[in-house]
Design an enzyme around this catalytic site. Structure first.
Site, PDB file in Angstrom:
ATOM      1  CB  ALA A   8      -0.799   0.553   0.946  1.00  0.00           C
ATOM      2  CB  ILE A  11       0.048   2.670  -7.008  1.00  0.00           C
ATOM      3  CG1 ILE A  11       0.572   3.488  -8.171  1.00  0.00           C
ATOM      4  CG2 ILE A  11      -1.142   2.366  -8.039  1.00  0.00           C
ATOM      5  CD1 ILE A  11      -0.487   4.976  -9.010  1.00  0.00           C
ATOM      6  N   GLY A  12      -0.840   1.900  -4.724  1.00  0.00           N
ATOM      7  CA  GLY A  12      -2.603   1.163  -3.366  1.00  0.00           C
ATOM      8  C   GLY A  12      -2.527   1.807  -2.498  1.00  0.00           C
ATOM      9  CG  ASN A 102       4.880   0.112 -15.196  1.00  0.00           C
ATOM     10  OD1 ASN A 102       3.739   0.744 -15.372  1.00  0.00           O
ATOM     11  ND2 ASN A 102       5.674   1.316 -14.300  1.00  0.00           N
ATOM     12  CE  LYS A 204       2.686   2.936 -17.316  1.00  0.00           C
ATOM     13  NZ  LYS A 204       2.168   3.034 -16.141  1.00  0.00           N
ATOM     14  CG  ASN A 208       6.631   2.025 -18.544  1.00  0.00           C
ATOM     15  OD1 ASN A 208       5.417   1.193 -18.349  1.00  0.00           O
ATOM     16  ND2 ASN A 208       6.990   3.078 -17.813  1.00  0.00           N
ATOM     17  CG  ASN A 212      10.284   3.319 -16.985  1.00  0.00           C
ATOM     18  OD1 ASN A 212      10.884   3.987 -17.196  1.00  0.00           O
ATOM     19  ND2 ASN A 212      10.816   2.697 -15.155  1.00  0.00           N
ATOM     20  CB  SER A 273       9.355   4.331 -11.374  1.00  0.00           C
ATOM     21  OG  SER A 273       9.586   3.842 -12.538  1.00  0.00           O
ATOM     22  CD  GLU A 285       9.278  -3.185 -11.723  1.00  0.00           C
ATOM     23  OE1 GLU A 285       7.489  -3.316 -11.694  1.00  0.00           O
ATOM     24  OE2 GLU A 285       9.119  -2.443 -12.047  1.00  0.00           O
TER      25      GLU A 285
END
Length: 325
Positions: A8, A11-12, A102, A204, A208, A212, A273, A285
């Protein structure tokens, strides 16, 4: 409707707060000072669309929650393989797992008719570890078009966008998708149920896959990468190669490279990110964003020399980050 949000964070917590104000029974799983603030004051959302607060239950132990109807994953895909023990207490016979990730998801070829149906993508699902943690029959796809950040513990700054597109791997419009979408809309979000969510994934991913890793390698913002002629051309080439892989898999996103570039440039001096993770000394990531597409190029016979080169240097950087942490 009972929902658990694992991870959480920005976004969460935003999704959880929105669902909570729509009347859903929401349980947030978090830790540290953020968890303490959520327990004490709830989620405080600061948004240009209007501030609001919600007070869902917050815990660090999913076993306290028990079975739910939907599990929303708010953490990054590189944590999915280890998520099994957290997810297991939340499952009943019909529980769905909605991954707001993503890149290429572990369920990509699940129930996708064609020559690759059931194929496992090793870079995304190494040895089947993610599938064991997150069973395929429970998966719903989710593509996030919202930007949020944690301003302080318990406080989420909503920057832009409210769309969370969702869809079934088998391209049906299911009751479980519609139930979740209706609750999201009641909470003030956009949540279209897409028959072919895979095209959203590729649209998307076009951004990315280029911005990224390049932002991590150059320390530049998205607008900075677009302003520089050399990196702008590099982004365009990476996008073209990505589209070639998508086309060979039967997906033809209806967007041009120039339009995708223009949209990224309008984002302004935004740190991706991946760059933020690098600056914090966290593993980046990259597997679901970059390595997976190179693996899919090998599967389909697509030529992706630029993606291969960026994968090599970004992977070396990631190894150095991991060694230093």
């Amino acid at each position: 409707m009972k929902v658990a949000v694992l991870g959480a964070g920005a976004i969460g917590a935003y999704v959880g707060a929105s669902l909570s104000r729509a009347g859903a029974d929401v349980h947030l799983v978090a830790r540290g000072p953020h968890l303490a603030a959520l327990r004490e004051r709830g989620v405080q959302v600061r948004s240009p669309r209007g501030d609001f607060a919600a007070h869902p239950n917050a815990t660090d132990d999913p076993a306290e929650i028990g079975p739910v109807d939907h599990v929303f994953l708010g953490f990054k895909a590189n944590a999915y393989a280890a998520a099994g023990p957290m997810v297991a207490p939340l499952l009943h016979e019909r529980t769905t797992i909605i991954a707001a990730q993503n890149g290429i998801p572990w369920w990509y070829f699940h129930e996708l008719a064609g020559p690759y149906e059931g194929h496992r993508i090793e870079s995304v699902d190494p040895g089947g570890a993610v599938t064991r943690a997150l069973p395929l029959h429970r998966a719903l796809g989710c593509v996030v078009y919202a930007a949020t950040e944690i301003e302080s513990p318990g406080v989420v700054r909503h920057l832009e966008g409210t769309r969370f597109s969702i869809g079934e791997p088998d391209m049906s419009i299911s009751a479980r998708c519609t139930e979740f979408a209706d609750a999201m809309v009641a909470g003030g979000l956009k949540c279209p149920v897409e028959r072919d969510l895979r095209c959203d994934i590729w649209i998307k991913l076009m951004g990315n896959i280029a911005f990224n890793p390049l932002s991590a390698l150059t320390r530049a913002t998205m607008a900075g990468i677009c302003r520089h002629a050399g990196t702008r051309a590099l982004v365009a080439q990476m996008m073209e190669e990505t589209l070639e892989v998508a086309h060979r898999l039967g997906c033809r996103p209806e967007i041009s490279v120039e339009k995708r570039l223009a949209g990224a440039e309008r984002t302004g001096e935004h740190k991706t990110s991946t760059l933020q993770d690098l600056e914090r000394g966290r593993p980046m990531e990259l597997d679901v964003l970059l390595t997976a597409v190179v693996e899919l190029a090998d599967l389909t016979g697509a030529e992706v020399p630029t993606l291969r080169a960026i994968t090599a240097v970004a992977d070396l950087l990631n190894q150095q980050v991991a060694a230093a942490s």
